[in-house]
Motif scaffolding. Structure first.
Motif, PDB file in Angstrom:
ATOM      1  N   PHE A 202       0.823  -1.207   0.000  1.00 19.90           N
ATOM      2  CA  PHE A 202       0.000   0.000   0.000  1.00 19.90           C
ATOM      3  C   PHE A 202       0.865   1.268   0.000  1.00 19.90           C
ATOM      4  CE2 PHE A 202      -3.193   2.862   2.210  1.00 19.90           C
ATOM      5  CZ  PHE A 202      -3.999   3.003   1.104  1.00 19.90           C
TER       6      PHE A 202
ATOM      7  N   GLU B 258       0.303   4.017  -2.831  1.00 21.52           N
ATOM      8  CA  GLU B 258       0.051   5.438  -2.639  1.00 21.52           C
ATOM      9  C   GLU B 258       1.204   6.272  -3.195  1.00 21.52           C
ATOM     10  OE1 GLU B 258      -3.177   5.530  -2.111  1.00 21.52           O
ATOM     11  OE2 GLU B 258      -3.046   6.870  -0.404  1.00 21.52           O
TER      12      GLU B 258
ATOM     13  N   LEU C  49       0.967   9.331  -5.668  1.00 21.90           N
ATOM     14  CA  LEU C  49       1.537  10.667  -5.459  1.00 21.90           C
ATOM     15  C   LEU C  49       2.335  11.100  -6.681  1.00 21.90           C
ATOM     16  CD1 LEU C  49       2.354  13.110  -3.720  1.00 21.90           C
ATOM     17  CD2 LEU C  49       4.260  11.742  -2.868  1.00 21.90           C
TER      18      LEU C  49
ATOM     19  N   TYR D 124       0.066  12.044  -9.353  1.00 26.63           N
ATOM     20  CA  TYR D 124      -0.512  13.362  -9.060  1.00 26.63           C
ATOM     21  C   TYR D 124       0.463  14.475  -9.446  1.00 26.63           C
ATOM     22  CZ  TYR D 124      -1.768  17.377  -6.119  1.00 26.63           C
ATOM     23  OH  TYR D 124      -2.050  18.630  -5.667  1.00 26.63           O
ATOM     24  N   LEU D 125       1.714  14.310  -9.013  1.00 27.52           N
ATOM     25  CA  LEU D 125       2.704  15.358  -9.270  1.00 27.52           C
ATOM     26  C   LEU D 125       2.979  15.507 -10.766  1.00 27.52           C
ATOM     27  CD1 LEU D 125       5.208  14.473  -6.416  1.00 27.52           C
ATOM     28  CD2 LEU D 125       3.745  16.500  -6.527  1.00 27.52           C
TER      29      LEU D 125
ATOM     30  N   ALA E 296      -3.908  21.039 -13.140  1.00 28.42           N
ATOM     31  CA  ALA E 296      -4.045  20.959 -11.686  1.00 28.42           C
ATOM     32  C   ALA E 296      -5.334  20.227 -11.311  1.00 28.42           C
ATOM     33  CB  ALA E 296      -4.022  22.358 -11.083  1.00 28.42           C
ATOM     34  N   VAL E 297      -6.404  20.518 -12.040  1.00 24.34           N
ATOM     35  CA  VAL E 297      -7.680  19.858 -11.742  1.00 24.34           C
ATOM     36  C   VAL E 297      -7.588  18.358 -12.039  1.00 24.34           C
ATOM     37  CG1 VAL E 297     -10.096  19.693 -12.426  1.00 24.34           C
ATOM     38  CG2 VAL E 297      -9.057  21.933 -12.100  1.00 24.34           C
TER      39      VAL E 297
ATOM     40  N   LYS F 152      -5.650  16.507  -9.327  1.00 23.73           N
ATOM     41  CA  LYS F 152      -6.442  16.311  -8.112  1.00 23.73           C
ATOM     42  C   LYS F 152      -7.498  15.233  -8.331  1.00 23.73           C
ATOM     43  CE  LYS F 152      -9.833  18.876  -7.283  1.00 23.73           C
ATOM     44  NZ  LYS F 152     -10.553  20.140  -7.266  1.00 23.73           N
TER      45      LYS F 152
ATOM     46  N   PHE G 138      -6.103  11.778  -8.093  1.00 23.45           N
ATOM     47  CA  PHE G 138      -5.786  11.375  -6.724  1.00 23.45           C
ATOM     48  C   PHE G 138      -7.053  11.048  -5.948  1.00 23.45           C
ATOM     49  CE2 PHE G 138      -4.296  11.514  -2.429  1.00 23.45           C
ATOM     50  CZ  PHE G 138      -2.954  11.179  -2.491  1.00 23.45           C
ATOM     51  N   VAL G 139      -8.053  11.895  -6.081  1.00 28.35           N
ATOM     52  CA  VAL G 139      -9.270  11.694  -5.288  1.00 28.35           C
ATOM     53  C   VAL G 139      -9.989  10.419  -5.730  1.00 28.35           C
ATOM     54  CG1 VAL G 139     -11.539  12.645  -4.750  1.00 28.35           C
ATOM     55  CG2 VAL G 139      -9.534  14.126  -4.709  1.00 28.35           C
TER      56      VAL G 139
ATOM     57  N   ARG H 234      -8.352   7.561  -4.377  1.00 28.52           N
ATOM     58  CA  ARG H 234      -8.618   7.397  -2.943  1.00 28.52           C
ATOM     59  C   ARG H 234      -9.904   6.627  -2.696  1.00 28.52           C
ATOM     60  NH1 ARG H 234      -6.117   9.694   2.119  1.00 28.52           N
ATOM     61  NH2 ARG H 234      -4.108   8.894   1.475  1.00 28.52           N
ATOM     62  N   VAL H 235     -10.866   6.762  -3.602  1.00 33.01           N
ATOM     63  CA  VAL H 235     -12.083   5.965  -3.460  1.00 33.01           C
ATOM     64  C   VAL H 235     -11.696   4.484  -3.524  1.00 33.01           C
ATOM     65  CG1 VAL H 235     -14.332   5.419  -4.450  1.00 33.01           C
ATOM     66  CG2 VAL H 235     -13.513   7.781  -4.442  1.00 33.01           C
TER      67      VAL H 235
ATOM     68  N   ASP I 215      -8.796   3.388  -2.741  1.00 33.31           N
ATOM     69  CA  ASP I 215      -8.003   3.101  -1.541  1.00 33.31           C
ATOM     70  C   ASP I 215      -8.864   2.686  -0.364  1.00 33.31           C
ATOM     71  OD1 ASP I 215      -5.869   3.755  -3.028  1.00 33.31           O
ATOM     72  OD2 ASP I 215      -5.514   5.710  -2.125  1.00 33.31           O
ATOM     73  N   MET I 216     -10.108   3.198  -0.318  1.00 37.86           N
ATOM     74  CA  MET I 216     -11.009   2.743   0.748  1.00 37.86           C
ATOM     75  C   MET I 216     -11.080   1.228   0.733  1.00 37.86           C
ATOM     76  SD  MET I 216     -14.232   5.351   0.336  1.00 37.86           S
ATOM     77  CE  MET I 216     -15.263   4.373   1.423  1.00 37.86           C
TER      78      MET I 216
ATOM     79  N   ILE J 290     -10.960   9.372   4.383  1.00 38.94           N
ATOM     80  CA  ILE J 290      -9.690   9.439   3.643  1.00 38.94           C
ATOM     81  C   ILE J 290      -9.901  10.013   2.244  1.00 38.94           C
ATOM     82  CG2 ILE J 290      -8.720   7.527   4.982  1.00 38.94           C
ATOM     83  CD1 ILE J 290      -8.807   5.809   2.506  1.00 38.94           C
ATOM     84  N   VAL J 291     -11.108   9.821   1.703  1.00 40.77           N
ATOM     85  CA  VAL J 291     -11.396  10.435   0.401  1.00 40.77           C
ATOM     86  C   VAL J 291     -11.599  11.939   0.582  1.00 40.77           C
ATOM     87  CG1 VAL J 291     -12.944  10.457  -1.578  1.00 40.77           C
ATOM     88  CG2 VAL J 291     -12.493   8.314  -0.373  1.00 40.77           C
TER      89      VAL J 291
ATOM     90  N   ALA K 273      -8.419  13.909   1.053  1.00 40.13           N
ATOM     91  CA  ALA K 273      -7.714  14.197  -0.200  1.00 40.13           C
ATOM     92  C   ALA K 273      -8.345  15.409  -0.871  1.00 40.13           C
ATOM     93  CB  ALA K 273      -7.777  12.986  -1.122  1.00 40.13           C
TER      94      ALA K 273
ATOM     95  N   LEU L 294      -6.064  18.755  -1.261  1.00 45.20           N
ATOM     96  CA  LEU L 294      -5.585  19.015  -2.619  1.00 45.20           C
ATOM     97  C   LEU L 294      -6.324  20.180  -3.262  1.00 45.20           C
ATOM     98  CD1 LEU L 294      -4.941  15.408  -3.924  1.00 45.20           C
ATOM     99  CD2 LEU L 294      -3.372  17.013  -2.850  1.00 45.20           C
TER     100      LEU L 294
ATOM    101  N   GLN M  77      -4.539  23.301  -4.695  1.00 47.14           N
ATOM    102  CA  GLN M  77      -4.819  23.717  -6.072  1.00 47.14           C
ATOM    103  C   GLN M  77      -5.163  25.202  -6.147  1.00 47.14           C
ATOM    104  OE1 GLN M  77      -8.144  21.606  -7.901  1.00 47.14           O
ATOM    105  NE2 GLN M  77      -8.531  23.415  -9.135  1.00 47.14           N
TER     106      GLN M  77
END
Lengths: 647, 513
Positions: free
Chosen positions: A166, A170, A174, A177-178, A190-191, A194, A197-198, A201-202, A204-205, B423-424, B427, B431, B435
């Motif tokens: 994990f 992650e 990252l 994302y960068l 930029a959008v 993000k 990543f978001v 993260r869903v 990642d749950m 955790i979502v 983020a 971010l 941004q």
């Protein structure tokens, strides 16, 4: 400690492999990760003085890692076929109430295959980026991020515990994302960064809850203990684990319903799209499923879900790929679709695991090849990505054209190119499992042939539709050599992997097991049918784009085209189901918080004590006396209580 | 004669506070130097104390016990366990960092800065006492007493609404304290009834209090801690205080001082009233989960950077409370680790936002944009702090958040699942903040902004180093915390079920095949 990784159903081939403690060269496996990690640290902390040499440091770090990988591979070949798995313990991470996690690596046939792909393709892309990013003032930082990515990706595939995996998982998120947001001055980049990543993260749950479940079921999240215990675990838990891991895989691998971020991720520089969003990171979900074979073998419902997700995504991605005029987005749709094939194969269990990895590797070759080719085209065309503005680039960019063409032949599955072998195996396995799934995979192959021919025609053939003041030219050699390398792999990689020395299926067998199903029709017939479908796809594309002039402005198109242009409304659904209700909820909560909860408390306070009149006094230092009064009062209460209680 | 290490630890910042206050007016720089010197001295003593802590030895170590008011059974009783050691370390590390960050903030104020530093050291001494007190009345006294210096710190320095924010802070916490006082007295009465009038924690834990009484006393303690921590719906003072206090003060308040609340939950409320804690745990778990999601959603909706971080803290405190009241050893260990990591990460965020505010004189997100171009270092450390806020592995915050979720999952599946939504959302709020402030085209109205200076780098470097160090090598910290959490949870009769599959047996069989 030596142990046996064992799993498999009684009826199927049981998988046994002794995992030994590493010795000799193999105990230095951590160097694979250390080189690029050190490279990233030096480049990101080194400051401006490394601006001139940064790209060389970054490339050297990646190449060193590749050399190490080859050395490890050779060392591994020296061992017998079922004794090629090694534990490389590093340090004990923590022990929380009996849940012990060790930072350690597992080098076996599966991770070795990935290590070679990541460091090999990764190094080629580092070299290519030297040229591609030459005029970017933040090139040093770009190479720092690339190194960070390689290190994290290697940790992902080498970890011997889900929690350590994990970290890599992650870490690549990252880096992604960068790098998607590398050109941060563009709001769209930029959008997109993000969003990626978001959405991840869903997924990642799922990963977090899967590991939490492993602790409940097995008391551990190490591969060794989880796989050894899977046979005794209740099927309901195994199915739950399989579904949670699938959720994680969907996020990382842009599979339905978490696919929406991948197309936006094309905002990143093209080498990033090639390395992260085509060849390696997005395939991590497939790795996760195959690595968790011991769980999926015993979780039939979860496996069905994997097959369905893969099938839906392979069709979705292919349809989206047909409608995109942006060359990178067409390729991104294609990536989604090809990973769908891998997922489908992985969901078939021991019958498909090895083919999933096989296709993953060949896809890594030819898709990286084509993305870098697209980058080369953009490099020569003032960063234009709209294929309606390309055309006739065959003559101006011969090397790019020829290498791209090899990738093209590989992906549509023309023998003897790489994709023919790997995709054909998946279609066979799909038919053997379920005729409907097999048909979907077959149709997908036809659509793939269509959209890839469309890309090929619109970019390199047909008539010139260039914007003014564009003077396409071939890219410098530092960019074309990696193209040639990848094109060679697209040409011979498939046959080599399948046949040399027993091939990849035999190589992976100790990890993934093997299983054969009977096809409902002869293999040769299926191969023939697949080829016919592919040729039909090519022909339709030729009729639509080759024989007729390509308009510079996109025509209105039929409803399906419109839907595909809008990513089959993936974003629209997200917006309607998640974003807008979420915004509404947040806004109303902020309103209620400011007026309601707080207002009620303050209002009550005012009402009770006629506080507003005294408000001013509170603010001028009386509070101190109030507090002291309270403390004194408290003391008095104690005394009073004691007097009452203690006679 | 043995050295009274724990009293020394408290005395150092207390003396520092007095000496700082005695510095003549107008000698601001000297006052700062004295304050920072004493905060470093406290750090040195704290290191010496923690170095003496032995794993697996006595429950409380370096114990000092002096009768204070004999007739009432009140003691100057101090002792350190694993939980206390962890929080002492956080406080001792955070204070000099916050003092350094306060340096220019105090200068920007038109007031004499020395009071600011003197108050900071006074609060440090009181917080140390709270983490070490082994006498419940002593704990209560410092718990309440620290409100006064904090009140002045918020009310005297900071934004235009600071007086309102300070008053709100004080009233909320005093109210909680008042209720707790009643519970403290009620607890004392129990000990008197049992024939041994004492405020000593060890004596009180040994009492066998009837469940009906436990309930009331537990609620009395919990209310005070839930306001302090703060837990939804007692949280509304925090965003105001976070927004109006100076950035470093907000960092100290939510990063360190509020931990006394969660410390009180795990070190007092649970072991003193185990039956009631087990009974109320499901309710508190629900409130904690609401805090997690509510705090995160509110953070997403904020337009003021400091308020935003204040709300993220509410979400994080939700995780801490969740892990404690899951009543599993893993969850509680995760929570205690979370207290430390949240401290480091929140201090970093507030302090860095402070750097931004010092450049643009605005707390509003909308006044920033595209800053990574001109101030790459500032953007870099801001992103790092943000990533630690969203618990990215292997940063230290990840392990604590994961252990809380895993520990909760053992007992409360649904709560753990909802908590992962956090955790979502984390983020999203981090971010999105990054941004809007750091990315995008350069803004003409921002122009040339200077990047991080040397002092600023000195402030954030130790935070970043610690977040990385604990992330990569958390073993010792986890062992120390577990050493305190184990016996604390043993008071509660909740046993974690063993794993469903006993894997070691199976592996042994596998070898025989």
């Amino acid at each position: 400690m030596n142990s046996i990784m064992t799993h498999g159903l009684a009826a199927q081939a049981e998988v046994h492999q002794v995992v030994r403690d590493a010795s000799g060269l193999i105990s230095s496996t951590w160097l694979l990760i250390a080189f690029p990690l050190l490279g990233a640290a030096v480049l990101l902390l080194g400051g401006r003085r490394l601006d001139k040499t940064g790209h060389l440091i970054g490339t050297a770090a990646s190449c060193l890692s590749f050399v190490m990988a080859v050395a490890l591979f050779v060392a591994m070949l020296g061992e017998s076929g079922d004794a090629r798995a090694f534990n490389v313990p590093l340090w004990e991470w923590f022990n929380a109430a009996g849940y012990q996690v060790e930072v350690g690596l597992l080098l076996d046939q599966l991770s070795m295959a990935f290590v070679l792909l990541i460091t090999g393709v990764g190094s080629l892309i580092h070299v290519y980026s030297i040229g591609y990013m030459e005029h970017d003032e933040r090139r040093r930082r770009f190479f720092g991020y690339l190194n960070l990515f390689v290190a994290a990706m290697l940790l992902l595939v080498l970890a011997s515990d889900y929690l350590i995996l994990f970290i890599g998982w992650e870490g690549v998120g990252l880096a992604s994302y960068l790098l998607i947001g590398f050109w941060q001055h563009k709001p769209s980049a930029a959008v997109a960064a993000k969003k990626a990543f978001v959405v991840n993260r869903v997924g990642d749950m799922g990963m977090v809850l899967a590991i939490a479940s492993m602790i409940v079921v097995f008391g551990s999240s190490s591969f060794e203990l989880v796989f050894a215990g899977a046979g005794d675990a209740p099927t309901s838990w195994l199915n739950a684990l399989g579904l949670l891991l699938l959720l994680a895989a969907c996020g990382k691998s842009a599979q339905f319903p978490l696919q929406s971020w991948l197309l936006d991720a094309m905002e990143g520089p093209t080498p990033v799209s090639a390395l992260i969003h085509a060849a390696t990171m997005v395939t991590a979900g497939v790795y996760l499923v195959v690595r968790s074979a011991a769980i999926y073998d015993l979780a039939p419902e979860a496996r069905t879900a994997v097959v369905l997700v893969g099938t839906i995504t392979l069709l979705m991605g292919a349809i989206i790929g047909c409608a995109k005029d942006d060359i990178k987005k067409a390729l991104a749709g294609s990536t989604m679709s090809q990973i769908g094939y891998m997922m489908l194969a992985a969901g078939l269990g021991p019958a498909g695991y090895a083919f999933a990895i096989f296709h993953l590797i060949t896809h890594g070759f030819f898709k990286a090849n084509m993305f870098l080719g697209a980058g080369s085209v953009m490099h020569g065309m003032n960063d234009e990505v709209n294929m309606r503005r390309f055309g006739g680039l065959r003559a101006a960019m011969p090397v790019t054209f020829l290498t791209f063409a090899l990738g093209y032949l590989a992906i549509i599955g023309i023998p003897p190119f790489a994709g023919y072998f790997s995709k054909d195996k998946i279609i066979e396995a799909a038919f053997a499992d379920n005729i409907l799934i097999g048909l979907c995979a077959l149709i997908g192959a036809g659509i793939t042939a269509f959209y890839m021919t469309r890309v090929m025609l619109m970019t390199f053939l047909t008539s010139k539709r260039w914007a003014e003041d564009v003077h396409p030219h071939e890219s410098p050699r530092v960019m074309t050599w990696p193209l040639i390398g990848l094109a060679a792999l697209s040409l011979v990689g498939g046959a080599a992997l399948l046949y040399v020395g027993g091939g990849i299926v035999e190589w992976l067998e100790p990890v993934t097991g093997e299983e054969h199903h009977d096809l409902p029709l002869p293999v040769a017939a299926l191969i023939a049918i697949t080829l016919v479908v592919v040729v039909a796809g090519v022909a339709v594309a030729w009729l639509l784009y080759g024989r007729r002039p390509v308009p510079v402005e996109a025509p209105a198109g039929n409803p399906l085209t419109v839907a595909a242009r809008r990513d089959l409304y993936g974003d629209a659904v997200n917006e309607a189901v998640l974003m807008r209700p979420g915004q509404y909820l947040t806004r109303s909560l902020v309103y209620v918080e400011n007026r309601g909860v707080d207002g009620a408390v303050i209002g009550a306070a005012k009402a009770v004590g006629g506080l507003s009149a005294r408000w001013r006094r509170w603010q001028t230092g009386f509070v101190r006396s109030y507090a002291l009064t309270m403390l004194t009062g408290a003391g008095l209460v104690v005394v009073a209580m004691l007097l009452v209680r203690l006679p | 004669m043995t050295i009274p290490w724990l009293t020394l630890l408290i005395a150092a910042p207390a003396l520092g506070a007095v000496l700082t206050a005695l510095v003549p007016a107008g000698r601001g720089t000297l006052a700062k130097q004295v304050a920072i010197a004493f905060s470093l001295l406290s750090l040195a003593i704290a290191i010496a104390v923690i170095a003496q802590f032995e794993l697996g030895a006595d429950r409380y170590q370096l114990v000092e016990q002096q009768a204070w008011i004999d007739a009432l059974g009140i003691y100057w009783a101090l002792g350190i366990d694993g939980i206390g050691a962890a929080l002492i370390a956080l406080t001792a590390v955070a204070t000099p960092i916050v003092a350094m960050a306060m340096w220019p903030e105090a200068e920007a104020e038109k007031r004499d800065p020395k009071a600011f530093f003197a108050l900071l050291l006074a609060v440090e001494a009181l917080i140390f006492t709270a983490f070490l007190a082994k006498d419940v009345l002593l704990f209560y006294i410092v718990f309440e007493a620290m409100l006064i210096p904090l009140y002045f710190m918020i009310g005297m320095y900071g934004g235009p609404q600071r007086r309102y924010a300070a008053l709100k802070f004080l009233l909320y916490n005093l109210f909680g304290g008042l209720v707790m006082l009643a519970a403290v007295i009620g607890l004392y009465v129990q000990s008197v009834d049992a024939g041994n009038a004492s405020f000593l924690l060890t004596d009180l834990v040994a009492l066998d209090i009837p469940v009906e009484t436990q309930r009331w006393l537990f609620l009395g303690f919990m209310l005070a801690f839930a306001i302090k921590a703060p837990l939804w719906p007692f949280h509304t003072w925090l965003p105001d205080a976070a927004a109006e206090a100076t950035p470093s003060n907000a960092a100290f308040l939510s990063g360190v001082a509020d931990k006394v609340g969660t410390f009180g939950m795990i070190a007092l409320a649970v072991p003193l009233f185990p039956a009631a804690a087990a009974e109320f745990a499901p309710v508190i778990v629900v409130l904690a989960v609401i805090s997690i999601v509510y705090g995160a959603l509110l953070a997403i909706g904020q337009t003021d950077m400091k308020r935003l971080i204040g709300y993220t803290s509410i979400s994080h405190f939700g995780f801490i409370v969740l892990g404690i009241f899951a009543l599993t050893e893993r969850g509680a260990t995760g929570s205690t680790l979370y207290m430390i990591n949240h401290g480091l990460s929140t201090i970093a965020l507030f302090v860095i936002v402070g750097f931004m505010i010092s450049r643009r004189r605005s707390r509003l997100v909308a006044d920033y944009g595209g800053m990574q171009k001109t101030t790459p270092k500032l953007a870099g450390v801001f992103l790092f702090a943000g990533l630690s806020g969203l618990a990215l592995p292997p940063l230290s915050t990840f392990l604590s958040e994961f252990l809380v979720i895993a520990g909760t999952f053992e007992q409360y599946r649904a709560a753990a699942v909802i908590a992962t939504v956090g955790i979502v959302l984390a983020a999203l709020y981090i971010l999105w903040l990054y941004q809007r402030t750091m990315t995008g085209p350069e803004r003409a109205d921002i122009g040339a902004t200077r990047d991080l200076g040397r002092r600023e780098i000195a402030v954030v470097t130790p935070l970043i180093a610690l977040i990385l160090a604990i992330g990569f090598f958390p073993r010792t910290v986890v062992d120390v915390i577990d050493d305190g959490v184990g016996p604390t949870l043993a008071e509660v009769d909740v046993e974690a079920p063993p794993p469903l599959v006993s894997v070691t047996d199976h592996a042994a069989e596998g070898n025989d095949e």
